[in-house]
Scaffold this motif. Structure first.
Motif, PDB file in Angstrom:
ATOM      1  N   ASP A   1       0.825  -1.210   0.000  1.00  0.00           N
ATOM      2  CA  ASP A   1       0.000   0.000   0.000  1.00  0.00           C
ATOM      3  C   ASP A   1       0.861   1.263   0.000  1.00  0.00           C
ATOM      4  OD1 ASP A   1      -2.433  -1.350   0.088  1.00  0.00           O
ATOM      5  OD2 ASP A   1      -2.555  -1.291   2.274  1.00  0.00           O
ATOM      6  N   VAL A   2       0.284   2.326  -0.539  1.00  0.00           N
ATOM      7  CA  VAL A   2       0.880   3.655  -0.454  1.00  0.00           C
ATOM      8  C   VAL A   2       0.113   4.391   0.633  1.00  0.00           C
ATOM      9  CG1 VAL A   2       1.263   5.839  -1.668  1.00  0.00           C
ATOM     10  CG2 VAL A   2       1.572   3.661  -2.874  1.00  0.00           C
ATOM     11  N   ILE A   3       0.847   5.044   1.510  1.00  0.00           N
ATOM     12  CA  ILE A   3       0.235   5.789   2.611  1.00  0.00           C
ATOM     13  C   ILE A   3       0.348   7.280   2.319  1.00  0.00           C
ATOM     14  CG2 ILE A   3       0.346   6.324   5.088  1.00  0.00           C
ATOM     15  CD1 ILE A   3      -0.553   3.429   4.483  1.00  0.00           C
ATOM     16  N   HIS A   4      -0.773   7.973   2.418  1.00  0.00           N
ATOM     17  CA  HIS A   4      -0.807   9.425   2.277  1.00  0.00           C
ATOM     18  C   HIS A   4      -1.052   9.971   3.680  1.00  0.00           C
ATOM     19  CE1 HIS A   4      -0.983   9.048  -2.098  1.00  0.00           C
ATOM     20  NE2 HIS A   4      -1.725   7.989  -1.835  1.00  0.00           N
ATOM     21  N   ALA A   5      -0.055  10.685   4.201  1.00  0.00           N
ATOM     22  CA  ALA A   5      -0.124  11.200   5.568  1.00  0.00           C
ATOM     23  C   ALA A   5      -0.548  12.659   5.537  1.00  0.00           C
ATOM     24  CB  ALA A   5       1.235  11.058   6.248  1.00  0.00           C
ATOM     25  N   GLY A   6      -1.753  12.928   6.050  1.00  0.00           N
ATOM     26  CA  GLY A   6      -2.224  14.301   6.181  1.00  0.00           C
ATOM     27  C   GLY A   6      -1.748  14.865   7.507  1.00  0.00           C
ATOM     28  N   VAL A   7      -1.182  16.062   7.477  1.00  0.00           N
ATOM     29  CA  VAL A   7      -0.620  16.668   8.690  1.00  0.00           C
ATOM     30  C   VAL A   7      -1.330  17.985   8.986  1.00  0.00           C
ATOM     31  CG1 VAL A   7       1.478  17.567   9.785  1.00  0.00           C
ATOM     32  CG2 VAL A   7       1.633  15.639   8.178  1.00  0.00           C
ATOM     33  N   ARG A   8      -1.654  18.170  10.246  1.00  0.00           N
ATOM     34  CA  ARG A   8      -2.203  19.443  10.708  1.00  0.00           C
ATOM     35  C   ARG A   8      -1.682  19.710  12.116  1.00  0.00           C
ATOM     36  NH1 ARG A   8      -8.166  16.876  11.348  1.00  0.00           N
ATOM     37  NH2 ARG A   8      -7.828  15.857  13.355  1.00  0.00           N
ATOM     38  N   VAL A   9      -1.826  20.945  12.569  1.00  0.00           N
ATOM     39  CA  VAL A   9      -1.460  21.312  13.927  1.00  0.00           C
ATOM     40  C   VAL A   9      -2.747  21.429  14.732  1.00  0.00           C
ATOM     41  CG1 VAL A   9      -0.582  23.204  15.366  1.00  0.00           C
ATOM     42  CG2 VAL A   9       0.735  22.402  13.395  1.00  0.00           C
TER      43      VAL A   9
ATOM     44  N   GLU B   1      -8.124   5.758  -0.610  1.00  0.00           N
ATOM     45  CA  GLU B   1      -9.250   5.807   0.334  1.00  0.00           C
ATOM     46  C   GLU B   1      -9.384   7.199   0.943  1.00  0.00           C
ATOM     47  OE1 GLU B   1      -8.891   2.612   3.149  1.00  0.00           O
ATOM     48  OE2 GLU B   1      -8.924   1.095   1.567  1.00  0.00           O
ATOM     49  N   THR B   2     -10.613   7.578   1.246  1.00  0.00           N
ATOM     50  CA  THR B   2     -10.871   8.922   1.776  1.00  0.00           C
ATOM     51  C   THR B   2     -10.952   8.962   3.302  1.00  0.00           C
ATOM     52  OG1 THR B   2     -13.255   8.622   1.517  1.00  0.00           O
ATOM     53  CG2 THR B   2     -12.059   9.663  -0.315  1.00  0.00           C
ATOM     54  N   GLU B   3     -11.109   7.804   3.954  1.00  0.00           N
ATOM     55  CA  GLU B   3     -11.134   7.751   5.413  1.00  0.00           C
ATOM     56  C   GLU B   3      -9.810   7.206   5.938  1.00  0.00           C
ATOM     57  OE1 GLU B   3     -15.679   7.277   6.877  1.00  0.00           O
ATOM     58  OE2 GLU B   3     -14.648   5.415   6.373  1.00  0.00           O
ATOM     59  N   ALA B   4      -9.366   7.755   7.054  1.00  0.00           N
ATOM     60  CA  ALA B   4      -8.087   7.364   7.633  1.00  0.00           C
ATOM     61  C   ALA B   4      -8.104   5.923   8.116  1.00  0.00           C
ATOM     62  CB  ALA B   4      -7.733   8.291   8.787  1.00  0.00           C
ATOM     63  N   VAL B   5      -7.012   5.222   7.884  1.00  0.00           N
ATOM     64  CA  VAL B   5      -6.837   3.886   8.467  1.00  0.00           C
ATOM     65  C   VAL B   5      -6.291   4.015   9.885  1.00  0.00           C
ATOM     66  CG1 VAL B   5      -6.575   2.681   6.270  1.00  0.00           C
ATOM     67  CG2 VAL B   5      -4.539   3.512   7.457  1.00  0.00           C
TER      68      VAL B   5
END
Length: 144
Positions: free
Chosen positions: A80-88, A107-111
């Motif tokens: 799998d490719v992981i897309h890591a969304g980052v926020r503060v 996928e649109t929901e976080a694993v």
């Protein structure tokens, strides 16, 4: 335990793409929980490096992890490719809470959703220091 609504990609504005590795799988056939912490740490540090705010081995100010956690929603697997969304999530004078949503493939929901708190310290004395102005501006841009 109360239910937790899974984060979606829309909850994050900055993303880092990471690849899973064969060694990340465990005997149960999914990515081991330890690897998720690596994804979270890598995503934040990659953003800081790309923004010119962290120079490994040379920055006079570094972040020390004071607290971390992760909530797992669904398994990921190699390759799998992981897309890591980052926020503060919270920004103080010398500490920041990074929140990271990990998304598998398209996928649109976080694993998984993780966080860690960095306390900024001097590299030499390891004493807390206020954020440099350029770093503070960058971190403010990650507040959602």
């Amino acid at each position: 335990m109360p239910s937790h609504q899974r984060a979606t990609r829309a909850d994050y504005s900055r993303f880092v793409t990471l690849t899973t590795r064969w060694a990340d799988n465990d005997v149960y056939g999914h990515i081991n929980n330890v690897a998720y912490y690596g994804f979270i740490d890598t995503a934040v540090n990659q953003l800081l490096i790309e923004a010119g705010l962290l120079e490994l081995g040379a920055s006079d100010q570094i972040g020390i992890v004071a607290e971390s956690g992760c909530r797992y929603h669904a398994p990921a697997h190699y390759p799998d490719v992981i897309h890591a969304g980052v926020r503060v999530g919270k920004l103080g004078n010398s500490s920041v809470r990074y929140e990271v949503g990990l998304f598998r493939n398209t996928e649109t929901e976080a694993v998984a959703e993780g966080f860690f708190v960095h306390v900024m310290v001097g590299r030499e004395d390891r004493r807390p220091q206020p954020f440099r102005p350029d770093l503070r501006v960058f971190l403010e841009s990650l507040i959602r």
